[in-house]
Enzyme design. Structure first.
Site, short mmCIF file in Angstrom:
data_model
loop_
_atom_site.label_atom_id
_atom_site.label_comp_id
_atom_site.label_asym_id
_atom_site.label_seq_id
_atom_site.Cartn_x
_atom_site.Cartn_y
_atom_site.Cartn_z
N GLY A 66 0.81 -1.20 0.00
CA GLY A 66 0.00 0.00 0.00
C GLY A 66 0.85 1.25 0.00
N GLY A 114 0.10 -5.23 0.49
CA GLY A 114 -1.08 -5.08 -0.34
C GLY A 114 -0.97 -5.77 -1.68
CD GLU A 137 2.17 -6.29 6.21
OE1 GLU A 137 1.62 -6.12 5.11
OE2 GLU A 137 2.84 -7.33 6.47
CG ASP A 145 -3.35 -5.08 5.89
OD1 ASP A 145 -2.28 -5.43 5.33
OD2 ASP A 145 -3.88 -3.98 5.67
#
Length: 349
Positions: A66, A114, A137, A145
């Site tokens: 992301g 992402g 992360e 996620d």
């Protein structure tokens, strides 16, 4: 549409989405997520589209995750734009998983965070000898996620726990062994494979080019990975890694110890919770709760600062040790968020 951040192209029976931010390693922003959703919605109803392909522009990889700039701003200022980004991104992840037509993803080069979310949930997930895939992360004070906790917690043995806590990249062969990818193809054959997808079905084309992957280094290391990471808490994992006597285990212990204590503790809890969940949607609902809570952790902004802004690689974690991470904080991180719930597990995707 050649100047947009997602190129939407048609060739024969193939609908092709190309992430088009090569200078940013095709990092996803909100507009790109929405553009991909619009294309998928349109192509689902188009009988002329038999297969969807997702790839990245440039030579460096599919997607480096992301776009962290806006998230960093929200983490520092208390903004909530990231919450809407995650809401739409997680809907896209679930959409890809349940899409009624084959989706082929080219996980060539770097695929992080992402990028895993828009590729590893597809029906046909192609890796190459250049693939470097990871969920990094914990190194920025965050938690995997985009369905990462579901994928990693369901990997054989404890390979997924190892990858999540260390944040390390894995090879294409490792990704297949872990269930993150389905086919190994030599990168030089990708242009021909893509051309054939315009004329033939995904099963036939990908099956034709799929090769036996090389040996997986993670599979070879499962003798210590499974034994060390099956513990009930991160502290015990570190103790076991230190006793193995293998340099790779020692390196893993040192890597985890340098990560955010809050992030690794919550990541471990998220993986164990996701392991007993039946669907990706349930895991995404859980990840959404964790993400909106993590946005307010001091470690998230500090981790981004240290790794990506100032790049001093010297984050000052708060708290600074695993022992200081309270069970109350962990429990609160997974608590429902009221009318802000993502609600994917209650909806038809």
């Amino acid at each position: 549409m050649e100047h947009t951040e997602v190129l939407v192209e048609r060739s024969g029976q193939l609908g092709h989405l190309i992430l088009n931010r090569p200078k940013a390693m095709n990092a996803l922003n909100h507009a790109m997520v929405l553009a991909m959703m619009r294309a998928l919605d349109e192509w689902e109803k188009d009988d002329g589209v038999a297969t969807v392909l997702i790839s990245g522009a440039g030579e460096r990889g599919l997607c480096a995750g992301g776009d962290i700039v806006s998230i960093y701003h929200d983490a520092r200022t208390g903004g909530n734009g990231s919450e809407q980004f995650w809401r739409d991104e997680y809907h896209l992840n679930a959409r890809i998983r349940r899409y009624p037509k084959p989706i082929v993803t080219l996980m060539d080069g770097v695929v992080l965070g992402g990028g895993v979310g828009i590729s590893a949930h597809a029906s046909h997930r192609i890796v190459t000898e250049r693939s470097r895939i990871g969920m990094p992360e914990t190194g920025i004070g965050f938690v995997p996620d985009v369905g990462g906790t579901f994928l990693l917690s369901h990997a054989p043995g404890e390979m997924g726990t190892h990858a999540a806590l260390t944040g390390s990249m894995v090879s294409g062969a490792d990704a297949i062994a872990m269930g993150l990818a389905s086919h190994f193809v030599d990168s030089t054959l990708l242009p021909t494979l893509v051309a054939e997808l315009a004329e033939r079905g995904a099963d036939a084309v990908v099956g034709r080019y799929g090769q036996v992957p090389p040996e997986s280094a993670l599979v070879q290391a499962r003798w210590w990975i499974d034994d060390c990471y099956c513990a009930d808490d991160v502290g015990t994992i570190l103790e076991r890694l230190a006793r193995v006597g293998d340099p790779a285990a020692q390196a893993a212990a040192e890597t985890i110890a340098a990560k955010s204590p809050t992030a690794v503790t919550v990541t471990f809890a998220a993986l164990r919770r996701a392991r007993v969940l039946a669907t990706l949607e349930e895991a995404l609902d859980q990840e959404f709760r964790v993400s909106v809570r993590a946005l307010r952790w001091p470690d998230f902004a500090e981790g981004i600062r240290a790794q990506l802004v100032d790049k001093d690689r010297n984050p000052q974690w708060q708290p600074a040790s695993l022992a200081e991470v309270s069970q109350e904080l962990v429990a609160n991180t997974f608590a429902m968020v009221g009318d802000r719930e993502l609600g994917l597990s209650r909806a038809e995707v």
